[in-house]
Design an enzyme around this catalytic site. Sequence first.
Site, PDB file in Angstrom:
ATOM      1  N   ILE A  90       0.810  -1.223   0.000  1.00 37.11           N
ATOM      2  CA  ILE A  90       0.000   0.000   0.000  1.00 37.11           C
ATOM      3  C   ILE A  90       0.845   1.276   0.000  1.00 37.11           C
ATOM      4  O   ILE A  90       0.409   2.299  -0.511  1.00 37.11           O
ATOM      5  CB  ILE A  90      -1.020  -0.023   1.175  1.00 37.11           C
ATOM      6  CG1 ILE A  90      -2.131   1.004   0.889  1.00 37.11           C
ATOM      7  CG2 ILE A  90      -0.355   0.218   2.526  1.00 37.11           C
ATOM      8  CD1 ILE A  90      -3.409   0.750   1.627  1.00 37.11           C
TER       9      ILE A  90
ATOM     10  N   ASN B  30      -3.892   0.816  15.397  1.00 36.84           N
ATOM     11  CA  ASN B  30      -4.427   0.346  16.683  1.00 36.84           C
ATOM     12  C   ASN B  30      -5.042   1.545  17.414  1.00 36.84           C
ATOM     13  O   ASN B  30      -4.809   2.694  17.048  1.00 36.84           O
ATOM     14  CB  ASN B  30      -3.350  -0.349  17.519  1.00 36.84           C
ATOM     15  CG  ASN B  30      -2.154   0.556  17.785  1.00 36.84           C
ATOM     16  OD1 ASN B  30      -2.284   1.599  18.437  1.00 36.84           O
ATOM     17  ND2 ASN B  30      -0.992   0.197  17.257  1.00 36.84           N
TER      18      ASN B  30
ATOM     19  N   VAL C 145       0.773  -3.168   7.955  1.00 42.36           N
ATOM     20  CA  VAL C 145       0.515  -1.929   7.206  1.00 42.36           C
ATOM     21  C   VAL C 145       0.980  -0.717   8.012  1.00 42.36           C
ATOM     22  O   VAL C 145       1.590   0.217   7.477  1.00 42.36           O
ATOM     23  CB  VAL C 145      -1.004  -1.806   6.919  1.00 42.36           C
ATOM     24  CG1 VAL C 145      -1.336  -0.474   6.290  1.00 42.36           C
ATOM     25  CG2 VAL C 145      -1.478  -2.946   6.022  1.00 42.36           C
ATOM     26  N   ASP C 146       0.664  -0.728   9.283  1.00 46.57           N
ATOM     27  CA  ASP C 146       0.995   0.394  10.173  1.00 46.57           C
ATOM     28  C   ASP C 146       2.505   0.662  10.176  1.00 46.57           C
ATOM     29  O   ASP C 146       2.957   1.814  10.030  1.00 46.57           O
ATOM     30  CB  ASP C 146       0.511   0.012  11.588  1.00 46.57           C
ATOM     31  CG  ASP C 146       0.212   1.216  12.455  1.00 46.57           C
ATOM     32  OD1 ASP C 146       0.354   2.356  11.972  1.00 46.57           O
ATOM     33  OD2 ASP C 146      -0.177   1.004  13.626  1.00 46.57           O
TER      34      ASP C 146
ATOM     35  N   SER D 252      -7.924  -5.418   9.641  1.00 49.23           N
ATOM     36  CA  SER D 252      -8.117  -6.464  10.670  1.00 49.23           C
ATOM     37  C   SER D 252      -7.703  -7.873  10.266  1.00 49.23           C
ATOM     38  O   SER D 252      -7.838  -8.786  11.070  1.00 49.23           O
ATOM     39  CB  SER D 252      -9.580  -6.522  11.149  1.00 49.23           C
ATOM     40  OG  SER D 252      -9.850  -5.480  12.066  1.00 49.23           O
TER      41      SER D 252
HETATM   42  N1  AR6 Z   1       0.406  -3.237   2.098  1.00 46.20           N
HETATM   43  C1  AR6 Z   1      -0.797  -3.815   1.981  1.00 46.20           C
HETATM   44  N2  AR6 Z   1      -1.254  -4.773   2.812  1.00 46.20           N
HETATM   45  C2  AR6 Z   1      -0.437  -5.162   3.800  1.00 46.20           C
HETATM   46  C3  AR6 Z   1       0.850  -4.608   4.015  1.00 46.20           C
HETATM   47  C4  AR6 Z   1       1.272  -3.598   3.105  1.00 46.20           C
HETATM   48  N3  AR6 Z   1       2.458  -3.013   3.209  1.00 46.20           N
HETATM   49  N4  AR6 Z   1       1.405  -5.206   5.115  1.00 46.20           N
HETATM   50  C5  AR6 Z   1       0.518  -6.100   5.567  1.00 46.20           C
HETATM   51  N5  AR6 Z   1      -0.587  -6.106   4.780  1.00 46.20           N
HETATM   52  P1  AR6 Z   1      -2.205  -5.756   9.624  1.00 46.20           P
HETATM   53  P2  AR6 Z   1      -4.613  -5.506  11.323  1.00 46.20           P
HETATM   54  C6  AR6 Z   1      -1.847  -6.876   4.906  1.00 46.20           C
HETATM   55  O1  AR6 Z   1      -1.576  -6.701  10.563  1.00 46.20           O
HETATM   56  O2  AR6 Z   1      -4.911  -6.947  11.183  1.00 46.20           O
HETATM   57  C7  AR6 Z   1      -0.425  -3.366  13.606  1.00 46.20           C
HETATM   58  O3  AR6 Z   1       0.620  -3.737  14.444  1.00 46.20           O
HETATM   59  C8  AR6 Z   1      -1.833  -8.105   5.794  1.00 46.20           C
HETATM   60  O4  AR6 Z   1      -1.406  -9.228   5.064  1.00 46.20           O
HETATM   61  O5  AR6 Z   1      -1.385  -4.696   9.006  1.00 46.20           O
HETATM   62  O6  AR6 Z   1      -5.728  -4.517  11.162  1.00 46.20           O
HETATM   63  C9  AR6 Z   1      -1.229  -2.205  14.145  1.00 46.20           C
HETATM   64  O7  AR6 Z   1      -0.433  -1.311  14.923  1.00 46.20           O
HETATM   65  C10 AR6 Z   1      -3.300  -8.197   6.196  1.00 46.20           C
HETATM   66  O8  AR6 Z   1      -4.063  -8.871   5.209  1.00 46.20           O
HETATM   67  O9  AR6 Z   1      -3.465  -4.973  10.301  1.00 46.20           O
HETATM   68  C11 AR6 Z   1      -2.282  -2.858  14.971  1.00 46.20           C
HETATM   69  O10 AR6 Z   1      -1.832  -3.120  16.275  1.00 46.20           O
HETATM   70  C12 AR6 Z   1      -3.785  -6.762   6.218  1.00 46.20           C
HETATM   71  O11 AR6 Z   1      -2.803  -6.010   5.505  1.00 46.20           O
HETATM   72  C13 AR6 Z   1      -2.540  -4.151  14.237  1.00 46.20           C
HETATM   73  O12 AR6 Z   1      -1.346  -4.448  13.521  1.00 46.20           O
HETATM   74  C14 AR6 Z   1      -3.923  -6.161   7.618  1.00 46.20           C
HETATM   75  O13 AR6 Z   1      -2.863  -6.622   8.451  1.00 46.20           O
HETATM   76  C15 AR6 Z   1      -3.667  -4.042  13.245  1.00 46.20           C
HETATM   77  O14 AR6 Z   1      -3.941  -5.303  12.735  1.00 46.20           O
END
Ligand code: AR6
Length: 178
Positions: free
Chosen positions: A18, A31, A40-41, A123
């Site tokens: 992203i 979060n 992503v964060d 999520s």
């Molecule tokens: N671009 C697009 N999608 C991504 C990327 C990226 N660079 N990186 C991961 N994904 P998550 P959540 C996908 O964990 O579940 C953090 O620590 C990943 O494969 O990013 O909402 C925050 O600080 C998954 O399908 O977010 C919160 O504490 C999706 O993005 C917590 O994680 C979301 O994964 C939020 O958890």
Amino acid sequence: MLTKTINKTALTLLQGNIVEVEAEAIVNAANSGLTGGGGVDGAIHRAAGPALKQECQRIGGCPTGSAVATSAGYMRARYIFHAVGPVYGHHPNPEALLKSAYQACFALAKQYHVKSIAFPSLSTGAYRYPLPEAALIALRTTIEQLQQPTSLEHVQFVLFDQRAYAIFERTLHNLLQP
Ligand code: AR6
């Protein structure tokens, strides 16, 4: 990559990172403390630089199921919308919370007259929401929102891996079936 037109807005699904996507607003999977993290964060905070962390600290937090806007630091986007999805198995009524996190982003898009927005699949990483159910909520909510008046000309879902992309593609296909 797949693009469908909903009303007058293009809805694109693509596989990728992203932080590399061009959009006026990029949605972060944040979060509720807006403290930054992994997934992503982490990628967004690394790309945006330290000013984003400071802006998040000033805001202080965001309730689950909601979203807040910040600037985007070094990124090309104008805004980051930090959306907080539910932790699956922890929050009661995760469907409503996930839906309202997406709705909050569409409300911010309206407020800031945003023409293009890019979402990750909220999520479905660290927060463990099952992808097929999360994709249905994400896409159903998007289609509902695009049936109302909107400034948005382009909505993108950026799916990190092949499995997430395939699930979103199948779900969108089923939802648009006559
Ligand atoms: N671009 C697009 N999608 C991504 C990327 C990226 N660079 N990186 C991961 N994904 P998550 P959540 C996908 O964990 O579940 C953090 O620590 C990943 O494969 O990013 O909402 C925050 O600080 C998954 O399908 O977010 C919160 O504490 C999706 O993005 C917590 O994680 C979301 O994964 C939020 O958890």
